[in-house]
Motif scaffolding. Sequence first.
Motif, mmCIF file in Angstrom:
data_model
loop_
_atom_site.group_PDB
_atom_site.id
_atom_site.type_symbol
_atom_site.label_atom_id
_atom_site.label_comp_id
_atom_site.label_asym_id
_atom_site.label_seq_id
_atom_site.Cartn_x
_atom_site.Cartn_y
_atom_site.Cartn_z
ATOM 1 N N GLU A 80 -10.969 -1.354 -3.732
ATOM 2 C CA GLU A 80 -10.946 -1.226 -2.025
ATOM 3 C C GLU A 80 -12.640 -0.717 -1.888
ATOM 4 O OE1 GLU A 80 -8.198 1.279 -0.045
ATOM 5 O OE2 GLU A 80 -6.711 -0.213 -0.329
ATOM 6 N N ARG A 136 0.938 -1.154 0.189
ATOM 7 C CA ARG A 136 0.038 0.205 -0.103
ATOM 8 C C ARG A 136 0.966 1.256 0.046
ATOM 9 N NH1 ARG A 136 -5.464 0.751 1.645
ATOM 10 N NH2 ARG A 136 -5.798 2.913 1.791
ATOM 11 N N LYS A 165 -2.137 -0.995 -3.349
ATOM 12 C CA LYS A 165 -3.498 -0.317 -2.948
ATOM 13 C C LYS A 165 -3.089 1.162 -2.555
ATOM 14 C CE LYS A 165 -5.708 -4.227 -0.989
ATOM 15 N NZ LYS A 165 -6.113 -4.735 0.524
#
Length: 310
Positions: A310, A4, A268
């Motif tokens: 997400e 991420r 992400k």
Amino acid sequence: MTSRVHISEVGPRDGLQSIDRVMPLEAKKAWIKAEAEVGVPEIEVGSFVPPKLLPQMADTAELVAFARTIPGLAVAVLVPNFKGAERAIAAGAEKISMPFSMSETHSLKNVRKDHAAVIEEIAAIAARVAAEPAETRPHFEVGLATAFGCTIEGPVDEDQVVRLAEQAIAAGAAEVGLSDTTGYANPAQVKRLVRRVKAAVGADRLNTLHLHNTRGLGLANALAGLEEGITTLDSSLGGLGGCPFAPGASGNIVTEDLVFMLEAMGIKTGIDLERLLEVRTIIAEALPGEPLYGFTPDAGLPLGFKGTQE
């Protein structure tokens, strides 16, 4: 490599300080609100510099107050000195970043201080931040500007960058970031310098890269940084930005292209890329004729692109 990445949007500061026109306050607010709503977690909303030097930044305190009302958004600002830091703290900024040019010539041009004087300023700001109650205490980062080269001096000695990074941490900065202010960096250099600075100050004291795409290596340099443990990347919507005191240093990494690369790789960001592309309209309408950059906005998203969902 991290799974991420934290994206810090710097367009409202680095982008707007680099153009002559002043974006209207309401347009800035619309831009900040729109980016936050699509998932951008941190926005550098402006800088606390004298308005006579950068009239584009005269409304920064108002923008901090506005941005603080947006749930979940980390509100960052740039400060050139102790006075700017005091104004940032009074305004309620959650993160303050101070530029520290590794090229002393650039430092004298940018903030009119040599290296010794900047270290003293860092220590004063760190003490002021530490004196603030925990609930209102901002995070204090020092951005090591011109770390990869200078348009005035040319190459910058890596040993000097490491030494000054250590001094900034010793003076009280919570962390340092590496900035390719002039767009000189290459991926091998990024990997080497990130590794060296992390080894010198601690892996948790260097998390951020601020890169420019002046010579087309912005995304390659970002990926090189990620491979060395970087977790935060600065970028600017539409690629706005540069440095007024580094001639020819144009082109921050385009936020839209950066998010596309990361999401396509399965990393992400928490950002809805399709909606992010629509935010450009706010800049285009507020600054008609101002060049905006980016391959992803021009080409569109690939058929079937879903990102990390997400």
